[in-house]
Design a protein around this motif. Structure first.
Motif, PDB file in Angstrom:
ATOM      1  N   THR A   1      11.867  68.411  33.659  1.00 26.66           N
ATOM      2  CA  THR A   1      10.622  68.125  33.406  1.00 26.66           C
ATOM      3  C   THR A   1      10.361  67.332  32.155  1.00 26.66           C
ATOM      4  OG1 THR A   1      10.073  70.411  32.485  1.00 26.66           O
ATOM      5  CG2 THR A   1       9.585  69.913  34.946  1.00 26.66           C
ATOM      6  N   PRO A   2       9.353  66.684  31.898  1.00 28.48           N
ATOM      7  CA  PRO A   2       9.191  66.040  30.604  1.00 28.48           C
ATOM      8  C   PRO A   2       9.291  66.838  29.062  1.00 28.48           C
ATOM      9  CG  PRO A   2       7.606  65.125  32.120  1.00 28.48           C
ATOM     10  CD  PRO A   2       8.531  66.462  32.737  1.00 28.48           C
ATOM     11  N   SER A   3       8.663  68.251  29.457  1.00 24.62           N
ATOM     12  CA  SER A   3       8.606  69.094  28.546  1.00 24.62           C
ATOM     13  C   SER A   3       9.871  69.516  27.811  1.00 24.62           C
ATOM     14  CB  SER A   3       8.135  70.591  29.036  1.00 24.62           C
ATOM     15  OG  SER A   3       8.909  71.188  29.899  1.00 24.62           O
ATOM     16  N   LEU A   4      11.080  69.235  28.411  1.00 23.86           N
ATOM     17  CA  LEU A   4      12.408  69.080  28.018  1.00 23.86           C
ATOM     18  C   LEU A   4      12.670  68.513  26.797  1.00 23.86           C
ATOM     19  CD1 LEU A   4      14.631  69.273  31.133  1.00 23.86           C
ATOM     20  CD2 LEU A   4      14.277  71.152  29.379  1.00 23.86           C
ATOM     21  N   PHE A   5      11.950  67.315  26.756  1.00 24.15           N
ATOM     22  CA  PHE A   5      12.173  66.345  25.383  1.00 24.15           C
ATOM     23  C   PHE A   5      10.995  65.898  24.808  1.00 24.15           C
ATOM     24  CE2 PHE A   5      10.736  62.678  28.047  1.00 24.15           C
ATOM     25  CZ  PHE A   5      11.095  63.068  29.325  1.00 24.15           C
ATOM     26  N   GLN A   6       9.900  66.532  25.134  1.00 25.53           N
ATOM     27  CA  GLN A   6       8.722  66.618  24.342  1.00 25.53           C
ATOM     28  C   GLN A   6       8.215  67.413  23.587  1.00 25.53           C
ATOM     29  OE1 GLN A   6       5.937  64.802  27.596  1.00 25.53           O
ATOM     30  NE2 GLN A   6       6.899  62.847  27.457  1.00 25.53           N
ATOM     31  N   SER A   7       8.524  68.911  23.836  1.00 26.81           N
ATOM     32  CA  SER A   7       7.944  69.931  23.426  1.00 26.81           C
ATOM     33  C   SER A   7       8.626  70.104  21.870  1.00 26.81           C
ATOM     34  CB  SER A   7       8.051  71.234  24.228  1.00 26.81           C
ATOM     35  OG  SER A   7       9.669  71.200  24.309  1.00 26.81           O
ATOM     36  N   GLY A   8       7.919  70.889  21.200  1.00 23.75           N
ATOM     37  CA  GLY A   8       8.216  70.975  19.742  1.00 23.75           C
ATOM     38  C   GLY A   8       7.772  70.174  18.711  1.00 23.75           C
TER      39      GLY A   8
ATOM     40  N   LEU B   1      22.390  69.163  40.743  1.00 25.24           N
ATOM     41  CA  LEU B   1      21.779  67.848  40.594  1.00 25.24           C
ATOM     42  C   LEU B   1      21.535  67.500  39.176  1.00 25.24           C
ATOM     43  CD1 LEU B   1      20.040  65.679  42.252  1.00 25.24           C
ATOM     44  CD2 LEU B   1      18.041  67.240  42.113  1.00 25.24           C
ATOM     45  N   ARG B   2      21.109  68.234  38.593  1.00 22.19           N
ATOM     46  CA  ARG B   2      20.549  68.148  37.006  1.00 22.19           C
ATOM     47  C   ARG B   2      22.102  67.594  36.036  1.00 22.19           C
ATOM     48  NH1 ARG B   2      18.664  72.556  36.308  1.00 22.19           N
ATOM     49  NH2 ARG B   2      20.103  73.559  35.299  1.00 22.19           N
TER      50      ARG B   2
ATOM     51  N   LEU C   1      23.641  64.221  36.576  1.00 22.32           N
ATOM     52  CA  LEU C   1      22.727  62.873  35.771  1.00 22.32           C
ATOM     53  C   LEU C   1      23.348  62.861  34.450  1.00 22.32           C
ATOM     54  CD1 LEU C   1      19.366  63.312  37.492  1.00 22.32           C
ATOM     55  CD2 LEU C   1      21.269  61.253  37.804  1.00 22.32           C
ATOM     56  N   TYR C   2      24.033  63.866  33.763  1.00 24.27           N
ATOM     57  CA  TYR C   2      24.180  63.829  32.412  1.00 24.27           C
ATOM     58  C   TYR C   2      25.049  62.669  31.825  1.00 24.27           C
ATOM     59  CZ  TYR C   2      25.066  65.703  27.789  1.00 24.27           C
ATOM     60  OH  TYR C   2      25.049  65.765  26.092  1.00 24.27           O
ATOM     61  N   MET C   3      26.201  62.410  32.403  1.00 25.08           N
ATOM     62  CA  MET C   3      26.993  61.321  32.102  1.00 25.08           C
ATOM     63  C   MET C   3      26.570  59.942  32.409  1.00 25.08           C
ATOM     64  SD  MET C   3      29.707  62.684  30.482  1.00 25.08           S
ATOM     65  CE  MET C   3      30.326  61.496  30.101  1.00 25.08           C
ATOM     66  N   PRO C   4      25.826  59.898  33.505  1.00 26.86           N
ATOM     67  CA  PRO C   4      25.094  58.395  34.080  1.00 26.86           C
ATOM     68  C   PRO C   4      23.952  58.346  32.680  1.00 26.86           C
ATOM     69  CG  PRO C   4      25.564  59.480  35.842  1.00 26.86           C
ATOM     70  CD  PRO C   4      25.772  60.751  34.468  1.00 26.86           C
ATOM     71  N   ALA C   5      23.194  59.310  32.011  1.00 28.43           N
ATOM     72  CA  ALA C   5      22.076  59.007  31.123  1.00 28.43           C
ATOM     73  C   ALA C   5      22.793  58.629  29.934  1.00 28.43           C
ATOM     74  CB  ALA C   5      21.338  60.326  31.305  1.00 28.43           C
ATOM     75  N   MET C   6      23.962  59.227  29.667  1.00 32.44           N
ATOM     76  CA  MET C   6      24.584  59.110  28.206  1.00 32.44           C
ATOM     77  C   MET C   6      24.789  57.419  28.158  1.00 32.44           C
ATOM     78  SD  MET C   6      27.320  61.897  27.189  1.00 32.44           S
ATOM     79  CE  MET C   6      27.720  61.161  25.961  1.00 32.44           C
ATOM     80  N   GLY C   7      25.117  56.666  29.245  1.00 30.46           N
ATOM     81  CA  GLY C   7      25.734  55.566  29.140  1.00 30.46           C
ATOM     82  C   GLY C   7      24.418  54.423  29.720  1.00 30.46           C
ATOM     83  N   ALA C   8      23.200  55.028  30.095  1.00 24.37           N
ATOM     84  CA  ALA C   8      22.203  54.289  30.654  1.00 24.37           C
ATOM     85  C   ALA C   8      21.574  53.168  30.202  1.00 24.37           C
ATOM     86  CB  ALA C   8      21.085  55.221  31.439  1.00 24.37           C
ATOM     87  N   PRO C   9      21.397  53.310  28.717  1.00 26.27           N
ATOM     88  CA  PRO C   9      20.587  52.415  28.020  1.00 26.27           C
ATOM     89  C   PRO C   9      21.587  51.096  27.990  1.00 26.27           C
ATOM     90  CG  PRO C   9      20.584  54.332  26.891  1.00 26.27           C
ATOM     91  CD  PRO C   9      21.456  54.664  27.938  1.00 26.27           C
ATOM     92  N   ARG C  10      22.827  51.143  28.166  1.00 27.13           N
ATOM     93  CA  ARG C  10      23.536  49.868  28.186  1.00 27.13           C
ATOM     94  C   ARG C  10      23.492  49.219  29.360  1.00 27.13           C
ATOM     95  NH1 ARG C  10      29.897  50.796  27.667  1.00 27.13           N
ATOM     96  NH2 ARG C  10      29.709  48.699  27.697  1.00 27.13           N
TER      97      ARG C  10
ATOM     98  N   ALA D   1      15.738  62.626  28.618  1.00 26.88           N
ATOM     99  CA  ALA D   1      14.555  61.859  28.757  1.00 26.88           C
ATOM    100  C   ALA D   1      15.200  60.959  30.022  1.00 26.88           C
ATOM    101  CB  ALA D   1      14.137  61.011  27.882  1.00 26.88           C
ATOM    102  N   ASN D   2      16.361  60.269  29.601  1.00 26.78           N
ATOM    103  CA  ASN D   2      17.029  59.363  30.627  1.00 26.78           C
ATOM    104  C   ASN D   2      17.242  59.967  31.947  1.00 26.78           C
ATOM    105  OD1 ASN D   2      16.731  56.647  29.501  1.00 26.78           O
ATOM    106  ND2 ASN D   2      17.936  56.972  28.034  1.00 26.78           N
ATOM    107  N   MET D   3      17.853  61.171  32.034  1.00 26.63           N
ATOM    108  CA  MET D   3      18.157  61.886  33.081  1.00 26.63           C
ATOM    109  C   MET D   3      16.797  62.093  33.882  1.00 26.63           C
ATOM    110  SD  MET D   3      20.357  64.974  31.464  1.00 26.63           S
ATOM    111  CE  MET D   3      20.596  66.098  32.866  1.00 26.63           C
ATOM    112  N   HIS D   4      15.800  62.452  33.316  1.00 26.78           N
ATOM    113  CA  HIS D   4      14.569  62.440  34.132  1.00 26.78           C
ATOM    114  C   HIS D   4      14.398  60.803  34.675  1.00 26.78           C
ATOM    115  CE1 HIS D   4       9.857  62.377  34.064  1.00 26.78           C
ATOM    116  NE2 HIS D   4      10.258  63.630  34.721  1.00 26.78           N
ATOM    117  N   LEU D   5      14.294  60.061  33.990  1.00 25.48           N
ATOM    118  CA  LEU D   5      13.895  58.714  34.350  1.00 25.48           C
ATOM    119  C   LEU D   5      14.703  58.106  35.443  1.00 25.48           C
ATOM    120  CD1 LEU D   5      12.410  56.065  34.257  1.00 25.48           C
ATOM    121  CD2 LEU D   5      13.904  55.173  32.313  1.00 25.48           C
ATOM    122  N   LEU D   6      15.995  58.562  35.198  1.00 18.92           N
ATOM    123  CA  LEU D   6      17.121  57.978  36.555  1.00 18.92           C
ATOM    124  C   LEU D   6      16.726  58.776  37.815  1.00 18.92           C
ATOM    125  CD1 LEU D   6      20.369  57.856  34.638  1.00 18.92           C
ATOM    126  CD2 LEU D   6      19.103  55.946  35.527  1.00 18.92           C
TER     127      LEU D   6
END
Length: 326
Positions: free
Chosen positions: A233-240, A257-258, A261-270, A295-300
């Protein structure tokens, strides 16, 4: 008369709270076929014919029971742990025992009336088991490689480690091939496979896991529901309030499932323009690397929901169209 049954399940047993005719009944059973039969006998003694069963999503511990109850003609709902946690907090309930958890699930089921669960198809069941087994093989393979490089000097130990590594590699190849053949053998799975591959940054290693863990996109009313199911959920990277605060992934939701997506999200901006744009925005806000990956995991995952729900491949010009509209 319809009744509500809340079940808190563990590896060896499960606790049941039955709400029926203004009364509440409690019983515990073993998580075995005999325990399932005893549950049915117990429900019969209470005069129950129709039951709406609520169960928390707890991985494979509850799969057999859910299938048994569904086969018996009962409506079964598998409830996201995040929803139950929020519900508990809304009630101000700080106590947590197996019996209380079962009662909470029953009350949630009675008030919120969650959707009915549908068991996965035979093909999907095989796909889920094989993809999860493949991930375990890969973990073992990496662990053995790490041991081999840890400075061992005994020749026999090193030889046996290498033998085990070679075996694991052959098993990884076998299951990788089997999973691909399984997907290609099913028209619907094959189409969804190709749709997910159209998303830049999501590759052939990730797609089978997404297919297996999502099962069918019809289970989810929205991208938010899918993200919640995954614990993204977005709170993972927006809270605090502090930008230096370390981001942590939720322990709730579907871990398979979660983490897929970690490795794909690391290179996703490329590879993915939308992920690159998101990274730029978050960096300007001072977000750290872990927050951006989350955030990119969530977006993907939202992009995966979009292509599966619409049955249309990813549109690489979508970001430009958004900007033109703005």
């Amino acid at each position: 008369m319809s009744a509500i049954l809340g079940i808190d399940i563990a590896k060896a047993s499960f606790d049941c709270v039955l709400l029926y005719e203004t009364k509440s009944y409690y019983q515990q059973f073993t998580n075995t076929e005999k325990g399932f039969d005893n549950l049915q006998t117990w429900l019969d003694k209470q005069g129950v014919e129709q039951v709406h069963v609520g169960m928390e999503a707890t991985g494979r511990y509850g799969d057999a029971l859910a299938l048994n109850l569904h086969s018996a003609g009962f409506k079964v709902s598998i409830i996201n742990a995040r929803y139950l946690k929020a519900y508990r907090q809304s009630l101000g309930n700080q106590h947590k025992t197996d019996k209380q958890d079962a009662a909470l699930i029953a009350r949630f089921c009675a008030e919120r009336k969650p959707n009915a669960w549908q068991p996965p198809s035979t093909v999907m069941n095989h796909l889920k088991q094989q993809t999860r087994h493949l991930q375990n093989l890969k973990k073992m393979h990496q662990q053995e490689k790490n041991r081999l490089k840890s400075g061992l000097t005994d020749t026999l130990v090193k030889q046996r480690l290498q033998t085990h590594i070679d075996y694991l590699e052959s098993e990884i190849d076998l299951f990788t091939k089997s999973i691909h053949e399984l997907i290609m053998s099913d028209i619907s799975l094959k189409k969804d496979y190709e749709l997910l591959l159209s998303i830049p940054a999501i590759g052939k290693k990730t797609v089978p896991i997404l297919l297996a863990e999502i099962e069918t996109i019809e289970r989810f009313d929205s991208a938010d529901a899918l993200a919640s199911y995954a614990g993204l959920t977005p709170s993972l990277f927006q809270s605090g309030t502090s930008v230096n605060r370390r981001a942590r992934l939720s322990k709730h939701g579907n871990v398979h499932l979660r983490t897929s997506l970690y490795m794909p999200a690391m290179g996703a901006p490329r590879w993915n323009a939308r992920c690159a744009s998101l990274q730029t925005r978050l960096k300007k806000k001072g977000k750290n690397g872990k927050s951006i990956i989350a955030a990119n995991m969530h977006l993907l995952l939202r992009l995966a929901f979009g292509v599966l729900k619409n049955q249309q491949p990813y549109d690489p010009t979508y970001l430009q169209k958004e900007q033109l509209v703005a």
